[in-house]
Design a protein around this motif. Structure first.
Motif, PDB file in Angstrom:
ATOM      1  N   ARG A 149       9.572  81.663   0.289  1.00  0.00           N
ATOM      2  CA  ARG A 149       8.852  81.275  -0.888  1.00  0.00           C
ATOM      3  C   ARG A 149       7.194  81.381  -0.817  1.00  0.00           C
ATOM      4  NH1 ARG A 149      11.994  76.690   0.390  1.00  0.00           N
ATOM      5  NH2 ARG A 149      14.088  76.487  -0.689  1.00  0.00           N
ATOM      6  N   PRO A 150       6.660  81.525  -1.906  1.00  0.00           N
ATOM      7  CA  PRO A 150       4.914  81.562  -1.728  1.00  0.00           C
ATOM      8  C   PRO A 150       4.622  80.088  -1.223  1.00  0.00           C
ATOM      9  CG  PRO A 150       5.906  81.253  -4.100  1.00  0.00           C
ATOM     10  CD  PRO A 150       7.319  81.794  -3.385  1.00  0.00           C
ATOM     11  N   ARG A 151       3.683  79.975  -0.412  1.00  0.00           N
ATOM     12  CA  ARG A 151       3.341  78.783   0.330  1.00  0.00           C
ATOM     13  C   ARG A 151       2.375  77.964  -0.880  1.00  0.00           C
ATOM     14  NH1 ARG A 151       3.769  78.522   5.684  1.00  0.00           N
ATOM     15  NH2 ARG A 151       4.483  80.356   6.840  1.00  0.00           N
ATOM     16  N   HIS A 152       1.805  78.595  -1.728  1.00  0.00           N
ATOM     17  CA  HIS A 152       0.952  77.625  -2.638  1.00  0.00           C
ATOM     18  C   HIS A 152      -0.003  76.526  -1.867  1.00  0.00           C
ATOM     19  CE1 HIS A 152       3.713  78.675  -5.812  1.00  0.00           C
ATOM     20  NE2 HIS A 152       4.673  78.428  -5.037  1.00  0.00           N
ATOM     21  N   GLY A 153      -0.328  77.172  -0.625  1.00  0.00           N
ATOM     22  CA  GLY A 153      -1.563  76.359  -0.038  1.00  0.00           C
ATOM     23  C   GLY A 153      -0.794  75.293   0.647  1.00  0.00           C
ATOM     24  N   LEU A 154       0.432  74.845   0.619  1.00  0.00           N
ATOM     25  CA  LEU A 154       1.008  73.836   1.248  1.00  0.00           C
ATOM     26  C   LEU A 154       1.035  73.833   2.789  1.00  0.00           C
ATOM     27  CD1 LEU A 154       4.417  73.746  -1.016  1.00  0.00           C
ATOM     28  CD2 LEU A 154       2.361  72.182  -1.151  1.00  0.00           C
ATOM     29  N   THR A 155       0.908  72.569   3.379  1.00  0.00           N
ATOM     30  CA  THR A 155       0.782  72.451   4.728  1.00  0.00           C
ATOM     31  C   THR A 155       2.529  72.778   5.077  1.00  0.00           C
ATOM     32  OG1 THR A 155       1.142  70.292   4.799  1.00  0.00           O
ATOM     33  CG2 THR A 155      -1.054  70.934   4.701  1.00  0.00           C
ATOM     34  N   ARG A 156       2.709  72.938   6.549  1.00  0.00           N
ATOM     35  CA  ARG A 156       3.986  72.734   7.061  1.00  0.00           C
ATOM     36  C   ARG A 156       4.635  71.405   6.836  1.00  0.00           C
ATOM     37  NH1 ARG A 156       7.524  76.289   7.589  1.00  0.00           N
ATOM     38  NH2 ARG A 156       8.732  74.912   6.326  1.00  0.00           N
ATOM     39  N   ARG A 157       4.426  70.281   6.827  1.00  0.00           N
ATOM     40  CA  ARG A 157       4.819  69.294   6.613  1.00  0.00           C
ATOM     41  C   ARG A 157       5.230  69.105   4.994  1.00  0.00           C
ATOM     42  NH1 ARG A 157       7.960  66.933   9.617  1.00  0.00           N
ATOM     43  NH2 ARG A 157       6.667  66.068  11.185  1.00  0.00           N
ATOM     44  N   GLU A 158       4.338  69.450   4.122  1.00  0.00           N
ATOM     45  CA  GLU A 158       4.278  69.726   2.773  1.00  0.00           C
ATOM     46  C   GLU A 158       5.608  70.351   2.539  1.00  0.00           C
ATOM     47  OE1 GLU A 158      -0.166  68.668   1.629  1.00  0.00           O
ATOM     48  OE2 GLU A 158       0.739  70.440   1.331  1.00  0.00           O
ATOM     49  N   GLN A 159       5.878  71.476   3.029  1.00  0.00           N
ATOM     50  CA  GLN A 159       6.937  72.413   2.853  1.00  0.00           C
ATOM     51  C   GLN A 159       8.240  71.604   3.370  1.00  0.00           C
ATOM     52  OE1 GLN A 159       6.101  76.763   3.998  1.00  0.00           O
ATOM     53  NE2 GLN A 159       4.147  75.825   4.306  1.00  0.00           N
ATOM     54  N   ASP A 160       8.166  71.035   4.370  1.00  0.00           N
ATOM     55  CA  ASP A 160       9.374  70.464   5.241  1.00  0.00           C
ATOM     56  C   ASP A 160       9.883  69.332   4.098  1.00  0.00           C
ATOM     57  OD1 ASP A 160       9.183  71.877   7.349  1.00  0.00           O
ATOM     58  OD2 ASP A 160       8.229  70.202   8.614  1.00  0.00           O
ATOM     59  N   HIS A 211       2.787  63.862  -3.538  1.00  0.00           N
ATOM     60  CA  HIS A 211       1.586  64.018  -4.443  1.00  0.00           C
ATOM     61  C   HIS A 211       0.861  65.058  -4.272  1.00  0.00           C
ATOM     62  CE1 HIS A 211       2.853  60.385  -6.653  1.00  0.00           C
ATOM     63  NE2 HIS A 211       2.707  59.634  -5.675  1.00  0.00           N
ATOM     64  N   ARG A 212       0.411  65.475  -2.938  1.00  0.00           N
ATOM     65  CA  ARG A 212      -0.449  66.577  -2.691  1.00  0.00           C
ATOM     66  C   ARG A 212       0.248  67.849  -2.791  1.00  0.00           C
ATOM     67  NH1 ARG A 212      -2.142  63.113   2.016  1.00  0.00           N
ATOM     68  NH2 ARG A 212      -0.534  63.941   3.294  1.00  0.00           N
ATOM     69  N   ALA A 213       1.462  67.869  -2.664  1.00  0.00           N
ATOM     70  CA  ALA A 213       2.236  69.095  -2.909  1.00  0.00           C
ATOM     71  C   ALA A 213       2.262  69.279  -4.562  1.00  0.00           C
ATOM     72  CB  ALA A 213       3.513  69.047  -2.444  1.00  0.00           C
ATOM     73  N   TYR A 214       2.417  68.220  -5.355  1.00  0.00           N
ATOM     74  CA  TYR A 214       2.378  68.378  -6.660  1.00  0.00           C
ATOM     75  C   TYR A 214       1.169  68.977  -7.204  1.00  0.00           C
ATOM     76  CZ  TYR A 214       6.227  64.843  -7.059  1.00  0.00           C
ATOM     77  OH  TYR A 214       7.461  64.286  -6.753  1.00  0.00           O
ATOM     78  N   ALA A 215       0.001  68.538  -6.652  1.00  0.00           N
ATOM     79  CA  ALA A 215      -1.432  69.078  -7.115  1.00  0.00           C
ATOM     80  C   ALA A 215      -1.519  70.549  -7.009  1.00  0.00           C
ATOM     81  CB  ALA A 215      -2.177  68.371  -6.281  1.00  0.00           C
ATOM     82  N   LYS A 216      -0.969  70.916  -5.746  1.00  0.00           N
ATOM     83  CA  LYS A 216      -0.986  72.311  -5.088  1.00  0.00           C
ATOM     84  C   LYS A 216      -0.156  73.197  -5.997  1.00  0.00           C
ATOM     85  CE  LYS A 216      -2.516  71.155  -0.525  1.00  0.00           C
ATOM     86  NZ  LYS A 216      -2.072  71.221   0.972  1.00  0.00           N
ATOM     87  N   LEU A 217       1.068  72.741  -6.339  1.00  0.00           N
ATOM     88  CA  LEU A 217       1.910  73.565  -7.285  1.00  0.00           C
ATOM     89  C   LEU A 217       1.643  73.423  -8.742  1.00  0.00           C
ATOM     90  CD1 LEU A 217       5.290  72.220  -5.471  1.00  0.00           C
ATOM     91  CD2 LEU A 217       4.043  74.445  -5.158  1.00  0.00           C
ATOM     92  N   ARG A 218       0.693  72.495  -9.014  1.00  0.00           N
ATOM     93  CA  ARG A 218       0.295  72.220 -10.321  1.00  0.00           C
ATOM     94  C   ARG A 218       1.402  71.757 -11.168  1.00  0.00           C
ATOM     95  NH1 ARG A 218      -3.314  77.865 -11.423  1.00  0.00           N
ATOM     96  NH2 ARG A 218      -4.900  77.465  -9.693  1.00  0.00           N
ATOM     97  N   VAL A 219       1.969  70.849 -10.689  1.00  0.00           N
ATOM     98  CA  VAL A 219       3.133  70.043 -11.548  1.00  0.00           C
ATOM     99  C   VAL A 219       2.764  68.441 -11.695  1.00  0.00           C
ATOM    100  CG1 VAL A 219       4.817  71.656 -10.729  1.00  0.00           C
ATOM    101  CG2 VAL A 219       4.613  69.805  -9.164  1.00  0.00           C
ATOM    102  N   THR A 220       3.526  67.779 -12.155  1.00  0.00           N
ATOM    103  CA  THR A 220       3.339  66.406 -12.345  1.00  0.00           C
ATOM    104  C   THR A 220       4.563  65.665 -11.880  1.00  0.00           C
ATOM    105  OG1 THR A 220       4.081  66.321 -14.591  1.00  0.00           O
ATOM    106  CG2 THR A 220       1.573  66.739 -14.110  1.00  0.00           C
ATOM    107  N   ARG A 232       9.725  74.839  -9.372  1.00  0.00           N
ATOM    108  CA  ARG A 232       8.501  75.595  -8.656  1.00  0.00           C
ATOM    109  C   ARG A 232       8.821  75.986  -7.413  1.00  0.00           C
ATOM    110  NH1 ARG A 232       3.456  76.169 -10.346  1.00  0.00           N
ATOM    111  NH2 ARG A 232       4.312  75.919 -12.403  1.00  0.00           N
ATOM    112  N   TRP A 233       9.382  75.006  -6.642  1.00  0.00           N
ATOM    113  CA  TRP A 233       9.531  75.277  -5.155  1.00  0.00           C
ATOM    114  C   TRP A 233      10.631  76.111  -4.785  1.00  0.00           C
ATOM    115  CZ3 TRP A 233       6.801  75.963  -0.933  1.00  0.00           C
ATOM    116  CH2 TRP A 233       7.528  75.832   0.365  1.00  0.00           C
TER     117      TRP A 233
END
Length: 207
Positions: free
Chosen positions: A144-155, A185-194, A202-203
């Motif tokens: 999956r594209p990382r979207h700038g997510l950290t490893r923990r956000e991906q987990d 919440h940080r992942a939402y911002a990076k994925l541009r979702v609400t 998206r993920w």
């Protein structure tokens, strides 16, 4: 001192476990229960660090009460049932360890209690074989594209995609629910979702 709740419908098993654990260094049995409903009541009353949980019990079995019980205490399943489906369900449901009667020594039990209390896992050979087979059978996820997510956000998003609640994700990753919410919440911002639904779409590549 590691406090322990012993849950088993067989009083002889409960007595044997209490006798051994009370004699073990750094461990104290604070309560016993004969079924799942008693286990929930005793866990709320005593807040044990670890609960030894049998599966086959009257009124409410181990699998039935596991999700709620796992929010109160670390779970070490201790049962005679080596059924692969049960082992998989227990581990996915939040158990940190699984021991099959007849496949471990008293010292193994002591080490398992210490490991689970420390947030680690402990599996008997039978349970470990099932866990390994399950992982090998699971199809390798597509990149999956990382979207700038950290490893923990991906987990966190991976577990969200498995249908886990925030509480279950926190238990699986040994985090607080607040920390899980912050990651989301940080992942939402990076994925541009609400919201969760948009994030999952998206993920998982469906949008």
């Amino acid at each position: 001192m590691i406090t322990v709740l012993v849950v088993d419908d067989n009083p002889i098993v409960r007595t044997a476990l209490r006798t051994y654990l009370d004699a073990a260094a750094g461990v104290s049995v604070v309560a016993e229960a004969a079924d799942g409903l008693e286990a929930l009541a005793e866990a709320r009353r005593t807040a044990p660090a670890v609960t030894l949980l049998d599966h086959r019990m009257p009124r409410a079995d181990g699998l039935t009460v596991l999700p709620e019980l796992a929010r109160l205490t670390a779970i070490l399943v201790l049962t005679s049932d080596p059924d692969p489906a049960l082992i998989t369900q227990m581990l996915r449901g939040g158990a940190r360890g699984y021991l099959v009667h007849g496949t471990f020594t008293p010292d193994d039990l002591h080490r398992a209690v210490e490991a689970v209390a420390a947030g680690q896992g402990w599996l008997s050979p039978a349970a470990a074989a099932v866990a390994t087979a399950t992982m090998r059978a699971r199809p390798y996820p597509r990149p999956r594209p990382r979207h700038g997510l950290t490893r923990r956000e991906q987990d966190v998003l991976d577990l969200l995609a498995e249908g886990l609640t925030n509480a279950a994700i926190a238990h699986r990753l040994l985090l607080t629910e607040k920390t899980v919410k912050n990651h989301l919440h940080r992942a939402y911002a990076k994925l541009r979702v609400t919201n969760r639904t948009e994030a999952l779409l998206r993920w998982t590549g469906r949008t």
